[in-house]
Design an enzyme around this catalytic site. Structure first.
Site, PDB file in Angstrom:
ATOM      1  N   GLU A 149       1.075  -1.335   0.037  1.00  0.00           N
ATOM      2  CA  GLU A 149       0.015   0.014  -0.013  1.00  0.00           C
ATOM      3  C   GLU A 149       0.851   1.266   0.031  1.00  0.00           C
ATOM      4  O   GLU A 149       0.586   2.061   0.884  1.00  0.00           O
ATOM      5  CB  GLU A 149      -0.962  -0.229   1.161  1.00  0.00           C
ATOM      6  N   GLU A 306      -6.002  -7.787  -1.581  1.00  0.00           N
ATOM      7  CA  GLU A 306      -6.658  -7.835  -0.328  1.00  0.00           C
ATOM      8  C   GLU A 306      -7.940  -7.570  -0.639  1.00  0.00           C
ATOM      9  O   GLU A 306      -8.379  -6.499  -1.358  1.00  0.00           O
ATOM     10  CB  GLU A 306      -5.976  -6.691   0.724  1.00  0.00           C
TER      11      GLU A 306
END
Ligand code: ZN
Length: 688
Positions: A149, A306
């Site tokens: 991320e 995810e």
């Protein structure tokens, strides 16, 4: 570049370092029992992979990886660099980034590193190379993920001395001499002229935020920081390819609203794009999918490393997932072009900063949970659908041009006050997403692409707040419309140059002849104020409802364009609000105000109908998406149609033509019923 990942994958994130080894077999066995094919591991495990400087320990992970192989699970592995270990920070505290307030940020979370700190970069390179070298030869790694991320929570930006020095070097490479910098940045304003590179500073909030910073400096600092992040990701990707030339590399982006960098620039350094889906509804997920897919040239499949399958730790008011919701979100991922869905996470961590983030298993590793039962029932079906469509493409006939740099020029993600005249206007929320949501509600597939791409194969192109009047923009737009395209543009089209300076020309700069109009003034509305748009009196066209605009109103001077809607209720009532112009073989429509998605939907139904783009009057929360793959014979392609119902009641969608249910083989035409929180996947052969 190694190319794209292959096949369909479904699985969960698993952190063997969080659990005693005795438990691994049961955990991985639960994944196999569910029908999972893949496991995602290793991001954040730096302190176990390198417990002391230069002392690498891979034995524990070898045992976990061997066990995955035994259970038939392929691996997606993350590099652990988003969590620099304590020993590294203790030795070199200047790795910690500095905030815009000049204060050094503290460890204790993650992403606490400065991209220009060579000690950090060397340590990151070291652990990645050692890991890749050790694992080289393994054939069960299906993808690498760089870091985790990147850019989340403004971590793209660091204001330390090292970054300032690097910023100066970046500017010198871009402008060559300070005279050019002074001219391009307009530093004569407020006596900001510099005499040498050592006088250039990173733009920091000035005078407690009461005065705005130099906008050119802000935009360049954003670009510089974005480039540095892409370089960091690219360096790791290059290192991984040395040992794994056949394994594609990605980095898992987070939601578009929380990370600031140029996705297209970074996408060039990785093999495929992916993002972590924590969106609360399918409209939000659709937008992220379309942007992430559009960051790469062509329509390549993406991944979802995810996928929310339980309430996350870091948000309030996230309800427990309802029966069928995870299955529906997974089908929607597939529908939007994602060929892997990895749930986050298999097990709820018992400790650490995210121990309120739920998992698939219960706290003792047991399988008696609602989410486990749902997945046990739906994974075989998800795999059947995923395997059938993997590698197929989204082929949109409509594109939204959304360039993140333009967003920075309109509403900066940097913490500096005073951007443009309206503090309320958000490029993304008011100029981009209403168009995307409207197209979703009409069942129209759309690519969200950066500026400068070839537009020729799109029937309709939305230019969403493209404020930078670059040569790329003018050239591609002019060529597209002249060649027969249908362009729809929003306020803030082509106002400024590449340095966020106003262009000394009528706007849309360089395109007034294409639009057949110019913008003479901009009015800004207060929060809650609205403007009504109506057909001109006596227009004689089919009645459509009045539209409602918010936040800004462009006052237009027409030079050949035809009025489609006019303002009805402010002092400029009766003047044009939306106008359309024929240019070459195409048309260019200018929409002078920010419309909500209901108004956009109303407007676009006409535009789409004129261009013969099929649209559907879909019920709320129902999504219609298509992918195209090889057919059974050379002259054919297979069209896969996903009807996804994210809502609470059963719905019916009427389709033209005959389809076959992908799972049951049942022949269907006309009305297709879709249960609440469920999806139907249809297919048919089409001529190529
Ligand atoms: Zn720094």
């Amino acid at each position: 570049m190694t190319g794209q990942p292959k096949g369909f994958h479904i699985g969960a994130s698993y952190y063997p370092e969080h659990w005693p080894q005795e438990r691994w077999e049961r955990d991985l066995g639960a994944m196999t029992d569910l029908g999972f094919t893949a496991v995602r591991m290793l991001e954040f495990a730096w302190s176990r992979l390198e417990p002391r400087p230069g002392e690498y320990r891979f034995d524990w992970f070898d045992r976990a990886a061997d066990l995955c192989e035994t259970f038939g699970l392929s691996m997606m592995l993350g590099t652990p660099t988003a969590a620099p270990p304590v020993w590294l920070i203790s030795a070199y505290p200047d790795i910690l980034p500095v905030g815009p307030d000049g204060l050094r940020r503290q460890p204790g979370g993650r992403r606490h590193y400065c991209l220009h700190n060579e000690r950090y970069r060397a340590a990151a390179r070291g652990v990645v190379e050692q890991l890749a070298n050790h694992l080289a030869g393994r054939t069960d790694i299906v993808a690498w993920q760089v870091d985790n991320e990147v850019g989340a929570y403004r971590s793209t930006f660091c204001y330390c001395d090292l970054c300032e020095a690097a910023f100066r070097r970046w500017l010198e490479a871009r402008y060559h001499d300070v005279a050019t910098l002074n001219q391009r940045w307009g530093t004569v304003f407020w006596s900001q002229e510099v005499r040498g590179w050592d006088e250039v500073q990173i733009p920091r909030p000035a005078m407690n935020g009461w005065t705005g910073s130099n906008k050119s400096a802000l935009l360049d600092f954003w670009r510089f920081s974005s480039d540095a992040l892409a370089d960091f990701v690219g360096d790791q990707a290059d290192a991984l390819r040395e040992w794994f030339p056949q394994v594609p590399v990605t980095t898992n982006w987070t939601s578009l609203t929380t990370a600031a960098f140029d996705r297209e620039v970074m996408a060039k350094r990785i093999d495929f794009t992916s993002w972590d889906n924590y969106e609360l509804d399918l409209y939000g997920a659709s937008f992220n999918h379309d942007v992430v897919r559009g960051a790469k040239h062509g329509s390549q499949p993406t991944w979802t490393p995810e996928q929310r399958c339980a309430p996350p730790d870091n948000r309030q008011h996230v309800p427990l997932l309802r029966e069928g919701e995870v299955t529906t979100m997974t089908l929607h991922n597939i529908a939007c072009g994602s060929d892997a869905t990895i749930y986050f996470r298999l097990e709820q961590a018992l400790f650490g900063a995210e121990n309120a983030h739920g998992g698939i298993l219960d706290r003792s590793g047991g399988t008696d949970t609602r989410i486990y039962r749902e997945l046990a029932s739906s994974v075989p079906r998800l795999r059947q659908i995923g395997d059938a469509v993997a590698g197929s493409q989204v082929r949109a006939r409509v594109a939204i041009v959304y360039d993140t740099t333009a967003g920075v020029a309109i509403t900066s993600p940097l913490p500096h006050l005073v951007k443009k005249r309206s503090q309320l206007l958000s490029h993304l929320e008011h100029l981009v997403r209403p168009y995307h949501r409207a197209l979703q509600s009409l069942g129209v597939d759309v690519d969200v692409i950066p500026c400068g791409r070839d537009l020729a194969h799109y029937d309709v192109v939305i230019l969403a707040g493209q404020v930078i009047a670059s040569g790329d923009l003018a050239t591609s737009v002019r060529k597209y419309v002249a060649g027969g395209g249908c362009l729809v543009a929003t306020p803030f089209t082509a106002h400024v140059d590449d340095n966020d300076n106003l262009v000394a020309a009528a706007v849309p700069a360089g395109l007034t002849d294409v639009f057949g109009l110019s913008v003479t003034d901009q009015d800004f509305l207060a929060d809650g104020e609205t403007v009504v748009l109506a057909r001109p009196v006596g227009a004689g066209e089919a009645p459509v409802p009045d539209l409602q605009g918010v936040l800004c109103c462009d006052l237009l001077r027409l030079a050949g364009a035809e009025v489609k809607f006019e303002y009805r209720n402010r002092w400029y009532a009766g003047t044009p609000a939306i106008a359309s112009h024929t240019y070459g073989r195409g048309t260019a429509m200018y929409v002078g105000t920010a419309l909500d998605h209901v108004a956009v939907r109303s407007l676009l139904t006409e535009v789409l109908a004129e261009r013969d783009v099929e649209w559907h009057d879909l019920p709320p929360d129902v999504h219609l998406r298509r992918r195209f793959g090889p057919g059974s014979g050379p002259p054919e392609v297979t069209e896969y149609v996903f009807v996804v119902n994210g809502g609470e009641v059963e719905q019916t969608v009427t389709l033209q033509g005959r389809y076959r249910d992908l799972l049951t083989g049942e022949e269907l035409d006309g009305a297709i019923g879709v249960k609440a929180r469920d999806a139907v996947v249809l297919c048919r052969a089409l001529p190529r």
